[in-house]
Every structure is written in structure tokens, then in C-alpha cells.
Design a protein around this motif. Structure first.
Motif, short mmCIF file in Angstrom:
data_model
loop_
_atom_site.label_atom_id
_atom_site.label_comp_id
_atom_site.label_asym_id
_atom_site.label_seq_id
_atom_site.Cartn_x
_atom_site.Cartn_y
_atom_site.Cartn_z
N ALA A 181 0.76 -1.25 -0.10
CA ALA A 181 -0.06 -0.11 0.03
C ALA A 181 0.84 1.21 0.10
O ALA A 181 0.47 2.32 -0.78
CB ALA A 181 -0.91 -0.21 1.22
N MET A 182 2.00 1.19 0.71
CA MET A 182 2.99 2.28 0.68
C MET A 182 3.57 2.65 -0.75
O MET A 182 3.68 3.54 -1.08
CB MET A 182 4.00 2.17 1.91
N ALA A 183 3.65 1.58 -1.58
CA ALA A 183 4.35 1.47 -2.71
C ALA A 183 3.20 2.18 -3.67
O ALA A 183 3.74 2.98 -4.48
CB ALA A 183 4.99 0.28 -3.14
N VAL A 184 2.18 1.90 -3.50
CA VAL A 184 1.01 2.29 -4.27
C VAL A 184 0.80 3.69 -4.11
O VAL A 184 0.87 4.62 -5.03
CB VAL A 184 -0.21 1.75 -4.08
N LEU A 185 0.71 4.15 -2.80
CA LEU A 185 0.94 5.65 -2.51
C LEU A 185 2.08 6.38 -2.88
O LEU A 185 1.89 7.62 -3.79
CB LEU A 185 0.59 5.95 -1.07
N PHE A 186 3.30 5.79 -2.96
CA PHE A 186 4.42 6.53 -3.41
C PHE A 186 4.44 6.55 -5.09
O PHE A 186 4.83 7.59 -5.65
CB PHE A 186 5.60 5.98 -2.85
N ALA A 187 4.07 5.53 -5.40
CA ALA A 187 3.88 5.61 -6.91
C ALA A 187 3.08 6.53 -7.58
O ALA A 187 3.21 7.36 -8.52
CB ALA A 187 3.33 3.95 -7.32
N ARG A 188 2.03 6.79 -6.85
CA ARG A 188 0.80 8.02 -7.12
C ARG A 188 1.59 9.14 -7.25
O ARG A 188 1.20 10.23 -7.75
CB ARG A 188 -0.25 8.02 -6.30
N LYS A 189 2.80 9.45 -6.41
CA LYS A 189 3.40 10.54 -6.33
C LYS A 189 4.47 10.62 -7.18
O LYS A 189 5.50 11.66 -7.09
CB LYS A 189 3.82 11.04 -5.07
N GLY A 190 4.76 9.58 -7.91
CA GLY A 190 6.00 9.52 -8.94
C GLY A 190 7.03 8.93 -8.49
O GLY A 190 8.13 8.97 -9.14
#
Ligand code: HEM
Ligand SMILES: *[C@@H]1O[C@H](CO)[C@@H](O)[C@H](O)[C@H]1NC(C)=O
Ligand SMILES: *[C@@H]1O[C@H](CO)[C@@H](O)[C@H](O)[C@H]1NC(C)=O
Ligand SMILES: *[C@@H]1O[C@H](CO)[C@@H](O)[C@H](O)[C@H]1NC(C)=O
Length: 335
Positions: A181-190
């Protein structure tokens, strides 16, 4: 003070465990890019002035550095690096970002260091340097003071005209998130999983309040009542240090129990040993896509410093406003 003593006691115990564009400055119009020389003509001493204020503040209160680094991260992840996190609940007509973070206890000294630098800059070059740029410079300087990497900070950010508590939800990682979930959140920020791990290395400094990890210590569904992924001696030390956290919510524990005031790779060395404090720290070791970078940085401080420096520069460019997209606030805590 009580909290500090507890942290020191725990530390002793843990130690035993292991063997826009340049030139204009006022720059109307030309939006888009940041530049290291942005204030070359309008405020040539900006870096020196911020560095001096920051160094003095850090000497007076050594917890400034970690708090400011965290503040910078929160500013950038909520609506971009635009100083919106600095707006005081007392000054806004509607509840600003900071109000949503009251339970996250963003430390007062980190707001104060930016305010002090702003005062010095308003004397040297009135109405010129944005609060967002000051926060980016201060975070960079403080990482260096703690022994971390130094890196250039591109400038020319404008400050936000709004700050709304409702913008926080969903934009910041929480300790109860899985690494995925953290990886998904950070991916959304690039950001890649590698950059997520590098940035999480900021937890090599500073501290967390017991409430952020108490669920790992008491009434965990396991034989001993604590999270079995914790090192047992560490878990017992935490149980006792945090025993009164409900009546005293200020009790806090160093994020990197081994070298808490030093910006180094030891945070990563801790994770495989069950010495990660937050569940989200421990999760980075359990998840294959992030574990590989935890291992790499644990083994190689240079690799961590290079990646952290690069990721911080990228963090400083998230959602920035330039030119007419923003303003230069006179007071960082007032819109
Ligand atoms: C990856 C997900 C992350 C989670 C879940 C997380 C969560 C937290 C929590 C719960 C605290 C304790 C707050 C308190 O009790 O006062 C904390 C502290 C801190 N965080 Fe994070 N964080 C994350 C990533 C980051 C990043 C990317 C940075 C900066 C680049 C950062 C910098 C810090 C610092 C420096 C502290 C210590 C603050 C102090 O001593 O005042 N964190 N974090
Ligand atoms: C902060 O924590 C208190 C007590 O745990 C809770 O009642 C309140 O809703 C929380 N506030 C926010 C903004 O999360
Ligand atoms: C994680 O904690 C937040 C509050 O910090 C809560 O709103 C959320 O529901 C929790 N998520 C999970 C999956 O437990
Ligand atoms: C450590 O990382 C640096 C930077 O990525 C690299 O140049 C160096 O070869 C690495 N050292 C070891 C011993 O792997």
C-alpha cells in the motif's frame, strides 16, 4: 524531560542487545522550472542566511532536524511543496492541513526554524523568498548537519494560497499500511519502491510517540502479547518504556534506537534484526520489492546516501507552483 530520559534508558538497553527560472526572483509569469540560481540577483545570500539560522536553531534544539525533515515530506506529499503545511490553525478561516495532523504532532521547533529564517530573509530581501523554498533548504541543511548527504536544492517554488485539512486524507502514509500500500501511494506521487525505501531512511533520525506503535506491544495476538517480528529484548524494553503512554502521550522512542541522532544507514541494519520501531518500518523488510533495497542500503551507506539525495531532490519538485500559480507569503504561518 521524562520522555527524553526514557529514550536514553532504552537506548542504553538496546546498545546491549547487539553486539521556474533563474534571475528574476520576483519572476512574474514564466512558470514551470526550478533553478539553483533562482535568487541569484534578487537575494544572492539566501542559502547562507538560511544555513546560519538553521545551524543556530539546531544547536539550541537538536530535535529540530528530524522534525523539519518530516515537515518537508508532509508539505510535499499534500498538494505539493508549497508551504501549505505551515499555515497556523489560528490564522486560517477554515481548518488548515496542520489541524488534520495534530495527532501526528508535527514539532513546533520545525515551524519555528522556518519562521526565523523568514524573518532574516525579509530583512535582507523583502517579499522575495518563498516559505516553500526556505523549508526545502532547511531540510537539506539539517540532513547535512546530522551527517547525511549534501545535495543541491533547486529554487523558485511559490507558496500556496490555500491550506485545507481535508486535503491530507489519503496523501500521507500511515503506520498501519502494508508495504504494498505504501508503494502504491508513493507511485501515485511518482516514486519507485526504491525511492520509497531511500526516503523512509529518514527514520534513521528522530522519534515516534508510543501511540504510533503501541499496537505492536500490548494485546498483540501472540503468546507474549507483542508482535513476534520484534526482537524480544527490544519488545520488552518498549513495553516497559511505553507502559504509561495513555496517561502520558508525550512518551516517545527513537526511530533508530542504535544511532538516533546520526543520519546513517543503521536504520536499515536494524530492520532485519527486529529493531524497526514502526510497523511500517518492519513491513519494508517483509515485502520482497522493498526488502532488496533495505538490504542494499544496510550493506552500503554510499548507495543509501546517493539514492536519498536524489530522492530528496525529486521530493522537492513534487507539485511545485511557480510564477503566478502561487505567491510569496510574508509570514509563513499566515495565508
Ligand atoms: C514510508 C512511510 C512513512 C510512514 C508510515 C511514516 C510515519 C511516521 C510516524 C508515525 C512518525 C512518528 C511521528 C510522531 O510520533 O511524532 C514518523 C516520524 C518521522 N518521519 Fe516518517 N513516515 C514515513 C515516511 C517518511 C519519509 C519519506 C520521511 C522524510 C523523507 C519521514 C521522516 C520522518 C522523520 C524525520 C520523523 C521523526 C520526526 C521527529 O523526530 O520529530 N518519514 N514517521
Ligand atoms: C486525534 O486523536 C483524538 C484522540 O485519540 C481523536 O478523538 C481525534 O479525532 C483525532 N483527531 C484527528 C484529526 O484525527
Ligand atoms: C489505519 O489508521 C487510520 C488512522 O490513522 C485509520 O483511519 C485506518 O482505517 C486504518 N487502516 C487500517 C487498514 O487499519
Ligand atoms: C556501494 O554503492 C556505491 C554507489 O552505488 C557503489 O559505487 C559501490 O560499488 C558500492 N560498494 C559496494 C562494496 O558494493
Amino acid at each position: 524531560m521524562g520522555a527524553l530520559l526514557l529514550r536514553c534508558a532504552l537506548l542504553a538497553l538496546a546498545a546491549g542487545l547487539v553486539a521556474a527560472r533563474g534571475g528574476g526572483g520576483g519572476g512574474a509569469g514564466a512558470a514551470g522550472r526550478l533553478s539553483p540560481n533562482y535568487y541569484r540577483h534578487s537575494c544572492p545570500r539566501v542559502e547562507r542566511i538560511v544555513a546560519d539560522v538553521v545551524a543556530a536553531k539546531q544547536r539550541a534544539n537538536p530535535s529540530t532536524a528530524a522534525g523539519t525533515l518530516r515537515l518537508f515530506f508532509h508539505d510535499c506529499f499534500v498538494g505539493g511543496c508549497d508551504a501549505s503545511v505551515l499555515v497556523s490553525p489560528l490564522s486560517a478561516d477554515r481548518s488548515p492541513e496542520r489541524a488534520a495532523e495534530i495527532n501526528l504532532s508535527l514539532p513546533g521547533d520545525s515551524f519555528d526554524v522556518v519562521a526565523r529564517a523568514k524573518v532574516a530573509l525579509e530583512v535582507a530581501c523583502p517579499g522575495t523568498v518563498s516559505c516553500a523554498d526556505i523549508l526545502a533548504l532547511a531540510a537539506r541543511d539539517l540532513v547535512g548537519i546530522l551527517g547525511g548527504p549534501r545535495f543541491p536544492v533547486a529554487l523558485g517554488r511559490r507558496d500556496a494560497r490555500r491550506s485545507d485539512a481535508r486535503d491530507v486524507e489519503g496523501n500521507l502514509p500511515r503506520t498501519n499500511m502494508s508495504a504494498r500500500a505504501m508503494a502504491v501511494l508513493f507511485a501515485r506521487k511518482g516514486f519507485t519502491p526504491r525511492e520509497l525505501v531511500a526516503l523512509a531512511g529518514a527514520h534513521t533520525v528522530g522519534f515516534s510517540h508510543c501511540g504510533e506503535f503501541a499496537h505492536r506491544l500490548y494485546s498483540f495476538r501472540s503468546a507474549d502479547g507483542y508482535d513476534p517480528s520484534l526482537n524480544p529484548a527490544f519488545a520488552r524494553a518498549l513495553q516497559s518504556s511505553c507502559a504509561n503512554y495513555r496517561s502520558d502521550p508525550t512518551i516517545s522512542i527513537f526511530n533508530d534506537i542504535m544511532t538516533p541522532g546520526k543520519f546513517d544507514e543503521v536504520y536499515f541494519k536494524n530492520l532485519p534484526r527486529g529493531l524497526g520501531l514502526l510497523a511500517s518500518d518492519a513491513a519494508l523488510w517483509e515485502y520482497p520489492a522493498t526488502r532488496v533495497f533495505v538490504q542494499r542500503y544496510a550493506d552500503n551507506r554510499t548507495a543509501f546516501f546517493e539514492d536519498f539525495a536524489a530522492a530528496m531532490q525529486k521530493l522537492g519538485a513534487v507539485g511545485v507552483k511557480t510564477g503566478r500559480q502561487g505567491v510569496v507569503r510574508r509570514h509563513c504561518d499566515v495565508l
